[in-house]
Design a protein around this motif. Structure first.
Motif, mmCIF file in Angstrom:
data_model
loop_
_atom_site.group_PDB
_atom_site.id
_atom_site.type_symbol
_atom_site.label_atom_id
_atom_site.label_comp_id
_atom_site.label_asym_id
_atom_site.label_seq_id
_atom_site.Cartn_x
_atom_site.Cartn_y
_atom_site.Cartn_z
ATOM 1 N N UNK A 114 0.861 -1.181 0.000
ATOM 2 C CA UNK A 114 0.000 0.000 0.000
ATOM 3 C C UNK A 114 0.899 1.234 0.000
ATOM 4 N N UNK A 115 0.490 2.247 -0.739
ATOM 5 C CA UNK A 115 1.247 3.495 -0.817
ATOM 6 C C UNK A 115 0.283 4.660 -0.656
ATOM 7 N N UNK A 116 0.612 5.569 0.250
ATOM 8 C CA UNK A 116 -0.220 6.736 0.502
ATOM 9 C C UNK A 116 0.637 7.993 0.412
ATOM 10 N N UNK A 117 0.065 9.081 -0.140
ATOM 11 C CA UNK A 117 0.761 10.372 -0.168
ATOM 12 C C UNK A 117 1.089 10.756 1.267
ATOM 13 N N UNK A 118 2.236 11.368 1.498
ATOM 14 C CA UNK A 118 3.159 11.975 0.551
ATOM 15 C C UNK A 118 4.191 11.002 -0.041
ATOM 16 N N UNK A 119 4.125 9.740 0.321
ATOM 17 C CA UNK A 119 5.018 8.750 -0.276
ATOM 18 C C UNK A 119 4.743 8.697 -1.780
#
Length: 155
Positions: A114-119
């Motif tokens: 899973x990837x979430x901003x700010x990443x």
């Protein structure tokens, strides 16, 4: 190779998960606004599929999942990113979306990352957006709001 679901199958699965109608709306997906991503594994194959969404869809779906007030979700949409109290719900939406890629003749499909901003989005997401098969949707969650969702598989 995994196949993309239909828009109706996607809306039906999400409506079942969220406990409220989800309609496929009109509009165009802006790739620059896709700040949330889930990558899926099928058997030994990493990045076999991907689900990407903007902060709007992530916030509204996450809020609807746990019956948070729409004002909470709208606050996240204005910020353009989600915070801890809704990230787990958004992650669960990504997890359930694995079912959209599963069929009787395929390996089991599971959420891998899973990837979430700010990443930043993973390189695999950028590659799938550019060269894979994709289903672009603008979805409206009843009494919450609308946002963008993209499902992608390798071309």
């Amino acid at each position: 190779m995994l196949h993309l679901p239909t828009p109706d199958a996607t809306a039906k699965l999400l409506a079942s998960l969220l406990g409220r109608p989800v309609k496929v709306g009109a509009g165009k997906v802006d790739d620059a606004k896709l700040t949330i991503a889930g990558t899926y594994r099928s058997g030994d194959i990493a990045n076999a599929a991907m689900c990407l969404m903007d902060a709007g869809f992530g916030a509204y779906a996450g809020a609807a999942l746990s019956l948070l007030p729409v004002a909470v979700a709208t606050g996240y949409v204005k910020k353009g990113r989600l915070e801890e109290d809704i990230l787990d719900n958004c992650g669960e939406v990504l997890n359930v979306c694995s079912r959209l890629f599963t069929s009787d003749d395929q390996h089991r499909v599971t959420l891998d990352t899973r990837h979430f901003a700010p990443e930043p989005l993973p390189p695999a997401a950028t590659a799938l957006l550019a060269g894979g098969k994709r289903l672009d949707l603008v979805l409206d969650i009843d009494k919450y709001g609308s946002g963008m969702l993209v499902l992608a598989v390798p071309g």
